[in-house]
Design an enzyme around this catalytic site. Sequence first.
Site, PDB file in Angstrom:
ATOM      1  N   TRP A 429       0.921  -1.402   0.009  1.00  0.00           N
ATOM      2  CA  TRP A 429       0.069  -0.132   0.151  1.00  0.00           C
ATOM      3  C   TRP A 429       0.701   1.299  -0.057  1.00  0.00           C
ATOM      4  O   TRP A 429       0.656   1.957  -0.736  1.00  0.00           O
ATOM      5  CB  TRP A 429      -0.957   0.055   1.256  1.00  0.00           C
ATOM      6  CG  TRP A 429      -1.967   1.357   1.313  1.00  0.00           C
ATOM      7  CD1 TRP A 429      -3.279   1.190   0.767  1.00  0.00           C
ATOM      8  CD2 TRP A 429      -1.596   2.350   1.746  1.00  0.00           C
ATOM      9  NE1 TRP A 429      -3.653   2.518   0.906  1.00  0.00           N
ATOM     10  CE2 TRP A 429      -2.495   3.172   1.484  1.00  0.00           C
ATOM     11  CE3 TRP A 429      -0.373   3.100   2.330  1.00  0.00           C
ATOM     12  CZ2 TRP A 429      -2.754   4.641   1.964  1.00  0.00           C
ATOM     13  CZ3 TRP A 429      -0.493   4.421   2.660  1.00  0.00           C
ATOM     14  CH2 TRP A 429      -1.677   5.121   2.731  1.00  0.00           C
ATOM     15  N   TYR A 433       1.459   3.816  -3.105  1.00  0.00           N
ATOM     16  CA  TYR A 433       0.958   5.542  -2.797  1.00  0.00           C
ATOM     17  C   TYR A 433       2.059   6.249  -3.057  1.00  0.00           C
ATOM     18  O   TYR A 433       2.043   7.191  -3.678  1.00  0.00           O
ATOM     19  CB  TYR A 433       0.339   5.458  -1.453  1.00  0.00           C
ATOM     20  CG  TYR A 433       0.093   6.828  -1.070  1.00  0.00           C
ATOM     21  CD1 TYR A 433      -1.374   7.171  -1.310  1.00  0.00           C
ATOM     22  CD2 TYR A 433       0.876   7.760  -0.396  1.00  0.00           C
ATOM     23  CE1 TYR A 433      -1.860   8.431  -1.002  1.00  0.00           C
ATOM     24  CE2 TYR A 433       0.297   9.242  -0.024  1.00  0.00           C
ATOM     25  CZ  TYR A 433      -1.214   9.461  -0.422  1.00  0.00           C
ATOM     26  OH  TYR A 433      -1.443  10.526  -0.019  1.00  0.00           O
ATOM     27  N   ASP A 449      -6.944  -0.496   0.272  1.00  0.00           N
ATOM     28  CA  ASP A 449      -7.086   0.871   0.822  1.00  0.00           C
ATOM     29  C   ASP A 449      -8.623   0.858   1.375  1.00  0.00           C
ATOM     30  O   ASP A 449      -9.643   0.290   0.795  1.00  0.00           O
ATOM     31  CB  ASP A 449      -6.730   1.877  -0.156  1.00  0.00           C
ATOM     32  CG  ASP A 449      -7.198   3.232   0.562  1.00  0.00           C
ATOM     33  OD1 ASP A 449      -6.383   3.712   1.191  1.00  0.00           O
ATOM     34  OD2 ASP A 449      -8.325   3.822   0.032  1.00  0.00           O
TER      35      ASP A 449
END
Length: 486
Positions: A429, A433, A449
């Site tokens: 994640w 990002y 998410d």
Amino acid sequence: MIAKDNGLYAAFVAKDPRFDGRFFVGISSTGIYCRPVCRARQPKAENCTFYSTAAEAELAGYRPCLLCRPELAPGTSITDASTVLAHKAARMLEKNCGMGQSIEELAKRLGCTDRHLRRVFTAEYNVSPVQYLQTCRLLLAKNLLTDTNLNVIDVAMSAGFGSLRRFNDLFKKHYNLTPTTLRKQSVAGKEKDGNITLALGYRPPYCWEEMLNFLAGRAITGIEVVKDDEYMRTVHLENTEGKHVYGWVRVGHKPKKNVLSVTVSETLLSVLPQVLARIRHLFDLYCNPDAVYETLRVMNHIRPNLCVLGTRVPGCFNAFEMAVRAVLGQQITVKAASTLAARIVDAYGTPVQTGIEGLTHIFPSPEAILALDGPIENHFGRLGVIAARSRTIYELARTIVQGEIDFDLCTQPEEEMKKLMTIHGIGSWTAQYIAMRAMEWPDAFLETDAGIKKALQPYTSKELLKMAESWRPWRSYATVNLWNSL
């Protein structure tokens, strides 16, 4: 040069903004070149020649139009170029046009030989890197002469020319007029407060309100302010002499002109190309919204208006600052992460005087984090940051300082993501990002998410990942659309 194409001439006649920056038109009857949106008298088709870049048009002997101003045309996105290497090189030339960086140094930074870079670049843009760099400098100078009150020598130095004489000679040779002549033609309506205000173009539409809402929700107190439909932040960069310079920047929107208005404090004059490049990245000004929407419009079969034409992916101005905030945001709310980031800034940031309410500090640099005495958790722990995340931030700072990870126009984001995930505390994640916002990676997708799951409930993460395959190579834009839908 682009082969004669009736479709390009039709786009020129239509003044279609979707083609702005994608080609330029050389007009043999006047000796100037224009953007496809130029409102001057329409030339005959037989007098028009089409070029892929402004540099190519100038190499052919054309001068920039003073009406449509080619320097305001938006750039191309990462998927527009046939080679990522050429695209990255062009971005770095634009960003560092005032730094005096050689082609050899640029090639080394991109991990290739200068001979290979020249070959790939010329094949993609039909001009050499040196010719492209020269056009970047000339167009930046033209923009400064037109829109600011800077004296001519400051314009020359800011645009990367080594001397005023060389600047004057090149400007007159390429544009058939002197810098002072252009300045006299453009004196009306410019502010004289010492700050620098320029326009940066984009391809419409642009979802400005959604962009500001995203940035406002993640703004770090002391560093960023979103107010009165504008974004403001503090800036710390190094100039060509290695001197640290501090200042601020303010960004507003002029939708009728399809530009962002960028005001920069006069203290940042020596790093102006860097500032403008970071603003383009932060606000995703290279995006072609129609190309993105053509792929992602299938999202609207799931729910009406799930994908909105003109949505941009928020980038970042300071990659380390954004990466630290991403680490702080793991498994907590956006607001809580902002609170922790503000505490770090208050305790370890550098105070600055900007004269703007709310802009009081510079985010601590990776070097400043590494210079803290004792275990990092002893410093960040008292601010409410758990020990594991404190150590992750320290290790992130170390890898950046030692050059193990490159956020700045890296040519292989997938490889950089793998390096990120070797840092304890950074998983898929966080790596995705960071790649989406710092590395201009258009195909990141955060299937785990919480916001993505909420927007597409009741699908599982595995089902979401499978669904998103049809959204490639624009899954970063799909991600932002899903967040905006909440």
